[in-house]
Design an enzyme around this catalytic site. Structure first.
Site, mmCIF file in Angstrom:
data_model
loop_
_atom_site.group_PDB
_atom_site.id
_atom_site.type_symbol
_atom_site.label_atom_id
_atom_site.label_comp_id
_atom_site.label_asym_id
_atom_site.label_seq_id
_atom_site.Cartn_x
_atom_site.Cartn_y
_atom_site.Cartn_z
ATOM 1 N N ARG A 73 11.780 -3.974 -10.092
ATOM 2 C CA ARG A 73 10.381 -3.547 -10.172
ATOM 3 C C ARG A 73 10.159 -2.795 -11.474
ATOM 4 O O ARG A 73 11.036 -2.080 -11.964
ATOM 5 C CB ARG A 73 10.015 -2.680 -8.969
ATOM 6 N N LYS B 28 4.220 5.009 5.340
ATOM 7 C CA LYS B 28 3.435 3.808 5.035
ATOM 8 C C LYS B 28 3.115 3.025 6.310
ATOM 9 O O LYS B 28 2.727 1.866 6.255
ATOM 10 C CB LYS B 28 4.176 2.936 4.035
ATOM 11 N N PRO C 214 0.833 -1.210 0.000
ATOM 12 C CA PRO C 214 0.000 0.000 0.000
ATOM 13 C C PRO C 214 0.866 1.258 0.000
ATOM 14 O O PRO C 214 1.920 1.287 0.638
ATOM 15 C CB PRO C 214 -0.796 -0.125 1.307
ATOM 16 N N GLU C 215 0.435 2.276 -0.727
ATOM 17 C CA GLU C 215 1.170 3.530 -0.787
ATOM 18 C C GLU C 215 0.481 4.573 0.089
ATOM 19 O O GLU C 215 -0.544 4.299 0.712
ATOM 20 C CB GLU C 215 1.301 3.973 -2.245
#
Length: 273
Positions: free
Chosen positions: A262, A53, A2-3
């Site tokens: 990524r 975060k 999650p950001e």
């Protein structure tokens, strides 16, 4: 993972469910937390606050629970008596008269004294929070102009929570696209105009995502695509996870490149080197 926008929305929901309410039962999966159970039952949750975060849950007795969702952690809220049906590992459950909050799959959970919070190894390194209402455009621009970041590659820098906290993989690709900056560039390669665009995009898209539950695309593009029957996946982002699809701005094909294991997504026409 999650950001920032997702963590802020989770904290908002937790505040609605827990803040100002008396804890009447608790579950902790870890022995290091169980010693606090008796002390916390009967107390009122003061507030739930996002930090980068991570999420801080303050209990009003000089104790704050630090939790970081990492890749798989997830908070779920239910009416009291209802339990989510899933195969995740329950780590924390906080119950009051009306609501229950369940934290699943996270492993980075600690109980801190209030005076220890700011010195926590994760929190003390955080840059300005991109979603926090007190973070100003100048705060973000100052980070991009800071000499200590000048030699960093942008694709790496944008994920560094010590640079600006709350940015993750989808926001990284979207910010670079919105700024017209190619993902191969270092900060030192950018013109003053590009640096200003990066700073503007960082705030604009992060806060747009928070307000729209994850949509970073321009509102007019979203509405046009909805009228054409596009799915959420098709209208949600400019470039993220859209390899091979057409660019919403110019019609060219979206491409991807791997950096640090990524993927980064970009439009070779809108983001020329």
């Amino acid at each position: 993972m999650p950001e920032g926008p997702e963590i802020w929305r989770a904290a908002d929901k937790l505040n609605i469910a827990l803040a100002g309410e008396v804890i009447d039962d608790l579950f902790f999966a870890f022995d290091s937390l169980n010693e606090f159970k008796k002390e916390l039952i009967g107390l009122t949750v003061e507030k739930v606050e996002p930090r980068g975060k991570a999420i801080l849950t303050s209990f009003g007795n000089n104790l704050t629970m630090y939790s970081h969702n990492q890749l798989y952690g997830k908070w779920m809220i239910r009416n009291r008596g209802n339990v989510p049906n899933n195969n995740r590992q329950l780590r924390v459950a906080i119950h009051n008269e009306k609501k229950s909050a369940f934290l699943y799959s996270a492993s980075d959970i600690e109980m801190l004294k209030d005076e220890e919070v700011e010195n926590h190894q994760y929190i003390q390194k955080l840059g300005p929070d991109v979603i926090h209402p007190e973070t100003t455009p100048n705060d973000i621009l100052d980070r991009y102009r800071n000499e200590k970041f000048i030699n960093r590659k942008l694709t790496t820098l944008l994920l560094d929570q010590g640079f600006i906290s709350g940015i993750g993989n989808y926001l990284r690709s979207e910010i670079l696209f919105y700024s017209g900056v190619h993902p191969s560039l270092k900060l030192r390669d950018c013109t003053d105009k590009q640096v200003q665009k990066l700073a503007d995009a960082t705030l604009t898209l992060s806060r747009r995502s928070y307000e729209t539950k994850g949509i970073t695309n321009d509102p007019e593009i979203v509405e046009a695509l909805k009228r054409e029957g596009a799915s959420r996946k098709e209208f949600r982002h400019f470039v993220y996870n859209r390899t091979g699809s057409y660019c919403h701005k110019c019609g060219n094909e979206i491409q991807e490149v791997k950096t640090g294991g990524r993927k980064v997504y970009y439009c070779p026409n809108c983001q020329e080197k």
